[in-house]
Design an enzyme around this catalytic site. Structure first.
Site, short mmCIF file in Angstrom:
data_model
loop_
_atom_site.label_atom_id
_atom_site.label_comp_id
_atom_site.label_asym_id
_atom_site.label_seq_id
_atom_site.Cartn_x
_atom_site.Cartn_y
_atom_site.Cartn_z
N ASN A 1 0.97 -1.12 -0.02
CA ASN A 1 -0.13 0.07 -0.16
C ASN A 1 0.88 1.39 0.06
OD1 ASN A 1 -1.81 2.00 0.52
ND2 ASN A 1 -2.32 1.30 2.52
N LYS B 1 0.19 4.28 -0.04
CA LYS B 1 -0.52 5.55 0.53
C LYS B 1 -0.40 6.59 -0.31
CE LYS B 1 -0.07 3.06 4.94
NZ LYS B 1 0.35 3.36 6.24
N HIS C 1 -9.43 1.21 5.24
CA HIS C 1 -7.97 1.43 6.10
C HIS C 1 -8.01 2.31 7.06
CE1 HIS C 1 -3.94 2.42 6.75
NE2 HIS C 1 -3.52 1.28 6.36
N GLU D 1 -6.38 4.65 8.27
CA GLU D 1 -6.12 6.21 7.89
C GLU D 1 -7.49 6.66 7.12
OE1 GLU D 1 -2.55 5.48 5.69
OE2 GLU D 1 -1.59 4.92 7.61
N GLU E 1 -4.88 -4.71 10.72
CA GLU E 1 -3.74 -3.81 11.04
C GLU E 1 -4.05 -2.94 12.36
OE1 GLU E 1 -1.90 -2.53 6.81
OE2 GLU E 1 -3.65 -1.43 7.25
N GLY F 1 3.26 2.27 10.81
CA GLY F 1 4.13 3.41 10.73
C GLY F 1 5.05 3.62 12.00
N SER G 1 4.03 -2.03 10.27
CA SER G 1 5.40 -2.18 10.51
C SER G 1 5.89 -3.30 10.09
CB SER G 1 5.79 -1.83 12.10
OG SER G 1 5.44 -0.52 12.26
P1 13P Z 1 3.49 0.43 7.68
O1 13P Z 1 3.88 -1.04 6.88
O2 13P Z 1 4.23 1.61 6.99
O3 13P Z 1 3.44 0.36 8.90
O4 13P Z 1 2.00 0.40 7.06
C1 13P Z 1 0.98 -0.50 7.10
C2 13P Z 1 -0.01 -0.06 6.58
O5 13P Z 1 -1.02 0.59 7.06
C3 13P Z 1 -0.46 -0.60 5.27
O6 13P Z 1 -1.68 -0.64 4.75
#
Ligand code: 13P
Length: 249
Positions: A9, A11, A93, A95, A163, A169, A209
């Site tokens: 992803n 983002k 997601h 976010e 997640e 992150g 992560s």
């Molecule tokens: P990270 O791997 O950067 O922690 O992000 C995970 C994520 O939100 C994937 O959708």
């Protein structure tokens, strides 16, 4: 058996220059031993899909509107994602749940729209740190699963990504016992709702992560069928190491 899937992803990252990473991944894994998916920002989806061609890397979007078309400025529909070469849509997601106020009902409608448009829905769920500290993780996961996944899914149309919000992150990951507990719970709930065959065939991804250094131990968990990777999917070298760990798992 659920398919192994390494999903990236990107983002809100990536421009034309990032497409070179795809070339490097294709060169490194002409025939990977697992499914590989990249979900770039919408601006790159068509270019990336063309670059990936009919090769081993699938592409998808990071969201999908619940309607097929209409007056929804800034949004994209399942039909548009498909038209741009995508075959998957991430929905729900954390976010987007946070930044755009997406509820389980909205996520469910988006997943339904993705399926109706011929896409595979990657439905994301996960608890905040406060919810985990309060001992609410499994209750919350159960509620999100029930509310975010539409009826009629199969192992060919649904992927579930667990997640934990606090692991995204941050460089922090749950313990292997915590990942095992949540993934076993998700598998059980899917089997209860959709039957043994469908429930066992849905790929369950861990996200948050994931890095080359922790991928092998995460992929050793029985009900972890792959990963949804953010930061480490942006570089072919890191994502390649994660793909390699998954194909060996
Ligand atoms: P990270 O791997 O950067 O922690 O992000 C995970 C994520 O939100 C994937 O959708």
């Amino acid at each position: 058996m659920a398919q192994k899937l390494a999903a990236g992803n990107w983002k809100m990252n990536g421009t034309e220059a990032s497409l070179a990473e795809i070339d490097a991944m294709i060169a490194a894994f002409p025939a990977p031993g697992c499914k590989v998916l990249i979900c770039p920002p919408a601006t790159l989806l068509e270019r990336l899909s063309r670059r990936a061609g009919n090769g081993p890397i699938a592409t998808g979007s990071q969201d999908c509107h619940m309607k097929a078309s209409g007056a929804h400025t800034g949004d994209i529909s399942a039909e548009m994602i498909k038209d741009a070469g995508g075959s998957y849509a991430i929905v729900g997601h954390s976010e987007r749940r946070t930044d755009h106020g997406e509820t389980d009902a909205i996520v469910c409608a988006k997943a339904e729209a993705a399926l109706a448009g011929g896409l595979i829905a990657v439905v994301c769920i996960g608890e905040t740190e406060a919810q985990r500290d309060a001992g609410e993780t499994l209750d919350l996961i159960g509620t999100q699963l029930a509310g975010s996944i539409p009826e009629g899914v199969t192992g060919d149309t649904l992927v579930v990504a667990y997640e934990p919000v606090w692991a995204i992150g941050t460089g922090r990951i749950p313990t292997i016992e915590q990942i095992t507990e949540v993934h076993d719970f998700i598998r059980t709930r899917l089997i209860e709702r959709f039957g043994a065959e469908v429930g066992a065939a849905v790929s369950l991804l861990y996200g948050g992560s994931v890095k080359p250094s922790n991928a092998t131990e995460i992929f050793a968990v029985e009900n972890v069928d792959g990963a949804l990777v953010g930061g480490a999917s942006l570089k072919a070298s890191d994502f390649g190491a994660i793909i390699d760990a998954l194909q060996k798992a």
